[in-house]
Design an enzyme around this catalytic site. Sequence first.
Site, PDB file in Angstrom:
ATOM      1  N   THR A  70       9.350   6.880  37.331  1.00 47.11           N
ATOM      2  CA  THR A  70       8.185   6.451  36.359  1.00 47.11           C
ATOM      3  C   THR A  70       7.735   7.586  35.556  1.00 47.11           C
ATOM      4  O   THR A  70       7.633   7.707  34.232  1.00 47.11           O
ATOM      5  CB  THR A  70       7.242   5.678  36.986  1.00 47.11           C
ATOM      6  OG1 THR A  70       7.802   4.663  37.865  1.00 47.11           O
ATOM      7  CG2 THR A  70       6.087   5.150  36.280  1.00 47.11           C
ATOM      8  N   THR A  72       8.029  10.959  35.712  1.00 41.73           N
ATOM      9  CA  THR A  72       8.873  12.035  34.748  1.00 41.73           C
ATOM     10  C   THR A  72       9.438  11.629  33.658  1.00 41.73           C
ATOM     11  O   THR A  72       9.081  12.227  32.552  1.00 41.73           O
ATOM     12  CB  THR A  72      10.057  12.588  35.813  1.00 41.73           C
ATOM     13  OG1 THR A  72       9.373  13.182  36.982  1.00 41.73           O
ATOM     14  CG2 THR A  72      10.793  13.725  35.179  1.00 41.73           C
ATOM     15  N   ARG A  73       9.705  10.318  33.624  1.00 47.42           N
ATOM     16  CA  ARG A  73      10.392   9.897  32.418  1.00 47.42           C
ATOM     17  C   ARG A  73       9.150   9.750  31.249  1.00 47.42           C
ATOM     18  O   ARG A  73       9.147  10.190  30.230  1.00 47.42           O
ATOM     19  CB  ARG A  73      11.021   8.417  32.335  1.00 47.42           C
ATOM     20  CG  ARG A  73      11.468   7.852  31.139  1.00 47.42           C
ATOM     21  CD  ARG A  73      12.372   6.634  31.209  1.00 47.42           C
ATOM     22  NE  ARG A  73      12.974   6.160  29.953  1.00 47.42           N
ATOM     23  CZ  ARG A  73      13.476   5.244  29.753  1.00 47.42           C
ATOM     24  NH1 ARG A  73      14.068   4.344  30.593  1.00 47.42           N
ATOM     25  NH2 ARG A  73      13.708   4.953  28.455  1.00 47.42           N
ATOM     26  N   ARG A 120      16.913  15.601  35.768  1.00 49.45           N
ATOM     27  CA  ARG A 120      16.268  15.158  37.025  1.00 49.45           C
ATOM     28  C   ARG A 120      17.599  15.014  37.973  1.00 49.45           C
ATOM     29  O   ARG A 120      18.313  13.814  37.807  1.00 49.45           O
ATOM     30  CB  ARG A 120      15.625  13.984  36.945  1.00 49.45           C
ATOM     31  CG  ARG A 120      14.936  13.303  38.396  1.00 49.45           C
ATOM     32  CD  ARG A 120      13.877  12.327  37.748  1.00 49.45           C
ATOM     33  NE  ARG A 120      13.493  11.472  38.898  1.00 49.45           N
ATOM     34  CZ  ARG A 120      12.451  11.862  39.644  1.00 49.45           C
ATOM     35  NH1 ARG A 120      11.506  12.912  39.263  1.00 49.45           N
ATOM     36  NH2 ARG A 120      11.760  11.094  40.765  1.00 49.45           N
ATOM     37  N   HIS A 147      10.534  20.732  43.214  1.00 51.85           N
ATOM     38  CA  HIS A 147       9.866  19.808  41.896  1.00 51.85           C
ATOM     39  C   HIS A 147       9.000  20.511  41.261  1.00 51.85           C
ATOM     40  O   HIS A 147       7.670  20.113  41.532  1.00 51.85           O
ATOM     41  CB  HIS A 147       9.452  18.372  42.747  1.00 51.85           C
ATOM     42  CG  HIS A 147       9.237  17.473  41.980  1.00 51.85           C
ATOM     43  ND1 HIS A 147       9.362  17.487  40.466  1.00 51.85           N
ATOM     44  CD2 HIS A 147       8.812  16.078  41.958  1.00 51.85           C
ATOM     45  CE1 HIS A 147       8.886  16.320  39.941  1.00 51.85           C
ATOM     46  NE2 HIS A 147       8.698  15.455  40.868  1.00 51.85           N
ATOM     47  N   GLN A 150       5.916  18.965  39.241  1.00 46.05           N
ATOM     48  CA  GLN A 150       4.872  18.299  39.970  1.00 46.05           C
ATOM     49  C   GLN A 150       3.541  19.076  40.342  1.00 46.05           C
ATOM     50  O   GLN A 150       2.592  18.756  40.404  1.00 46.05           O
ATOM     51  CB  GLN A 150       5.365  17.507  41.126  1.00 46.05           C
ATOM     52  CG  GLN A 150       4.178  16.733  41.984  1.00 46.05           C
ATOM     53  CD  GLN A 150       3.786  15.444  41.251  1.00 46.05           C
ATOM     54  OE1 GLN A 150       4.468  14.773  40.679  1.00 46.05           O
ATOM     55  NE2 GLN A 150       2.480  15.697  41.351  1.00 46.05           N
ATOM     56  N   ASP A 242       3.612  13.139  50.725  1.00 47.29           N
ATOM     57  CA  ASP A 242       4.598  12.733  49.949  1.00 47.29           C
ATOM     58  C   ASP A 242       5.558  11.670  50.535  1.00 47.29           C
ATOM     59  O   ASP A 242       4.999  11.362  51.996  1.00 47.29           O
ATOM     60  CB  ASP A 242       5.598  13.826  49.546  1.00 47.29           C
ATOM     61  CG  ASP A 242       6.407  13.228  48.055  1.00 47.29           C
ATOM     62  OD1 ASP A 242       6.178  12.278  47.767  1.00 47.29           O
ATOM     63  OD2 ASP A 242       7.457  14.129  48.090  1.00 47.29           O
ATOM     64  N   TRP A 244       7.791   9.869  52.947  1.00 39.30           N
ATOM     65  CA  TRP A 244       8.511  10.244  54.052  1.00 39.30           C
ATOM     66  C   TRP A 244      10.367  10.055  53.930  1.00 39.30           C
ATOM     67  O   TRP A 244      10.861  10.632  54.658  1.00 39.30           O
ATOM     68  CB  TRP A 244       8.271   9.784  55.708  1.00 39.30           C
ATOM     69  CG  TRP A 244       6.614  10.080  55.685  1.00 39.30           C
ATOM     70  CD1 TRP A 244       6.072  10.671  55.395  1.00 39.30           C
ATOM     71  CD2 TRP A 244       5.829   9.078  56.636  1.00 39.30           C
ATOM     72  NE1 TRP A 244       4.646  10.862  55.892  1.00 39.30           N
ATOM     73  CE2 TRP A 244       4.740   9.886  56.719  1.00 39.30           C
ATOM     74  CE3 TRP A 244       6.179   8.229  57.557  1.00 39.30           C
ATOM     75  CZ2 TRP A 244       3.576   9.336  57.683  1.00 39.30           C
ATOM     76  CZ3 TRP A 244       4.883   7.698  58.235  1.00 39.30           C
ATOM     77  CH2 TRP A 244       3.824   8.126  58.312  1.00 39.30           C
ATOM     78  N   SER A 246      12.821   9.814  51.123  1.00 38.69           N
ATOM     79  CA  SER A 246      13.306  10.219  49.826  1.00 38.69           C
ATOM     80  C   SER A 246      14.367   9.278  49.170  1.00 38.69           C
ATOM     81  O   SER A 246      15.202   8.896  49.931  1.00 38.69           O
ATOM     82  CB  SER A 246      13.428  11.589  49.672  1.00 38.69           C
ATOM     83  OG  SER A 246      12.393  12.461  49.885  1.00 38.69           O
ATOM     84  N   HIS A 281      -1.295  12.906  45.860  1.00 43.83           N
ATOM     85  CA  HIS A 281       0.013  12.288  46.381  1.00 43.83           C
ATOM     86  C   HIS A 281       0.913  12.206  45.167  1.00 43.83           C
ATOM     87  O   HIS A 281       0.268  11.649  44.118  1.00 43.83           O
ATOM     88  CB  HIS A 281      -0.111  11.022  46.874  1.00 43.83           C
ATOM     89  CG  HIS A 281       1.177  10.613  47.822  1.00 43.83           C
ATOM     90  ND1 HIS A 281       2.037  10.127  46.919  1.00 43.83           N
ATOM     91  CD2 HIS A 281       1.382   9.962  48.850  1.00 43.83           C
ATOM     92  CE1 HIS A 281       3.126   9.632  47.858  1.00 43.83           C
ATOM     93  NE2 HIS A 281       2.671   9.593  49.239  1.00 43.83           N
ATOM     94  N   CYS A 282       2.230  12.702  45.170  1.00 48.01           N
ATOM     95  CA  CYS A 282       2.640  12.953  43.705  1.00 48.01           C
ATOM     96  C   CYS A 282       3.252  11.290  43.502  1.00 48.01           C
ATOM     97  O   CYS A 282       3.819  11.101  42.107  1.00 48.01           O
ATOM     98  CB  CYS A 282       3.993  13.561  43.629  1.00 48.01           C
ATOM     99  SG  CYS A 282       5.110  13.167  44.911  1.00 48.01           S
ATOM    100  N   LEU A 283       3.171  10.356  44.260  1.00 48.24           N
ATOM    101  CA  LEU A 283       3.659   8.759  44.035  1.00 48.24           C
ATOM    102  C   LEU A 283       5.228   8.776  43.855  1.00 48.24           C
ATOM    103  O   LEU A 283       5.825   9.773  43.361  1.00 48.24           O
ATOM    104  CB  LEU A 283       2.766   8.433  42.755  1.00 48.24           C
ATOM    105  CG  LEU A 283       1.386   8.469  42.879  1.00 48.24           C
ATOM    106  CD1 LEU A 283       0.627   7.808  41.628  1.00 48.24           C
ATOM    107  CD2 LEU A 283       0.726   7.890  44.190  1.00 48.24           C
ATOM    108  N   ARG A 309       0.531  14.863  34.702  1.00 44.19           N
ATOM    109  CA  ARG A 309       1.910  15.038  34.753  1.00 44.19           C
ATOM    110  C   ARG A 309       2.356  14.960  33.159  1.00 44.19           C
ATOM    111  O   ARG A 309       3.246  16.030  32.767  1.00 44.19           O
ATOM    112  CB  ARG A 309       2.773  14.010  35.144  1.00 44.19           C
ATOM    113  CG  ARG A 309       2.861  14.135  37.072  1.00 44.19           C
ATOM    114  CD  ARG A 309       3.798  15.209  37.338  1.00 44.19           C
ATOM    115  NE  ARG A 309       5.116  15.208  36.954  1.00 44.19           N
ATOM    116  CZ  ARG A 309       6.071  14.396  37.431  1.00 44.19           C
ATOM    117  NH1 ARG A 309       6.020  13.628  38.392  1.00 44.19           N
ATOM    118  NH2 ARG A 309       7.349  14.563  36.876  1.00 44.19           N
TER     119      ARG A 309
END
Length: 333
Positions: A70, A72-73, A120, A147, A150, A242, A244, A246, A281-283, A309
């Site tokens: 979400t 990054t784009r 990415r 990353h 971020q 972040d 737990w 990925s 938190h980077c979400l 961001r």
Amino acid sequence: MRMVLIGAASLGPVSLKGRSFLTLKDFNSDEIKNLLWVSGDLKHRIKHEKQYLPLLQGKSIAMIFEKRSTRTRMSTETGFALLGGHPCFLTSQDIHLGVNESCTDTARVLSGLCDIVLARVYSHSTLEELDKEASIPIINGLSDLYHPIQILADFLTLQEHYGSLSGLTVSWIGDGNNVLHSFMMTAAKLGVHLKIATPKGYGPENSVIQEAQRLSKQHGTQLVLTSDPVEAARGSDVMVTDTWVSMGQEEEKKKRLKDFHGYQITMQTGSVANPDWTFLHCLPRKQEEVDDEVFYSSRSLVFPEAENRKWTIMGLMVSLLTDYTPQIPMPKF
């Protein structure tokens, strides 16, 4: 929010034009500060002063996404367009890196079609191969190892909130992942102490630890690695976690949730931190990582962090593609 400014720049001459951005390991203290300065400047001029700055007019970016996103784009696509450029979004349905066309050929083709690439990807080696063969800058939009975009947003957020960065203590409580690796490549260069708590078996890569220890010694900062979340949180200014689990680790979820028991960030965790502690938190976020009481509290900076961001990817793209000089005074770092 406090953006503390100083009257005159104290950085030496910094030019990042033409560089790639695969890891913050490759960037020194002045270069990172300059990226944050440019980002804060664009945010001030465009968001607050309502200026139109078509700094990337006539330029295009190829956005290669092997993994969905979400922030990054949206940050890259809207940010590049806001600066007058043309973003091109490419999923694995459009461009199958290394499958129907080699990374070498893709890099060379894109070098003739656009001005910069953000990728990415699953494997960091994909970025390194693209960068080796491309004649244009490559930006790491996320890899298994780092990353970095971020972390620029995180430190801009903390600079705005606290007024400066040097002397802050950041505590990472969670998985030893790509976001942590990027923190470890950056914190000491900004005078930030770093305390890391990860469950046994989930720590950061040994090579990253060794480089972080070298940086900590060079810059005179503290680096602590532990498996005790309370020890990491004690005396902290900022607590960070972040996911737990990925993308790509879904089969490990049950085991990971068990192994990370006790790592949820709560107000109880914060009781041993400094009185004005904040949370990042980077979400996207899951409740097992941080409870609602912290996540939606006034201590939580997660939504300004998410917005930043956009400003930091804009600052990065402008820095890699132009000779832009910030108009606002340099912030205090």
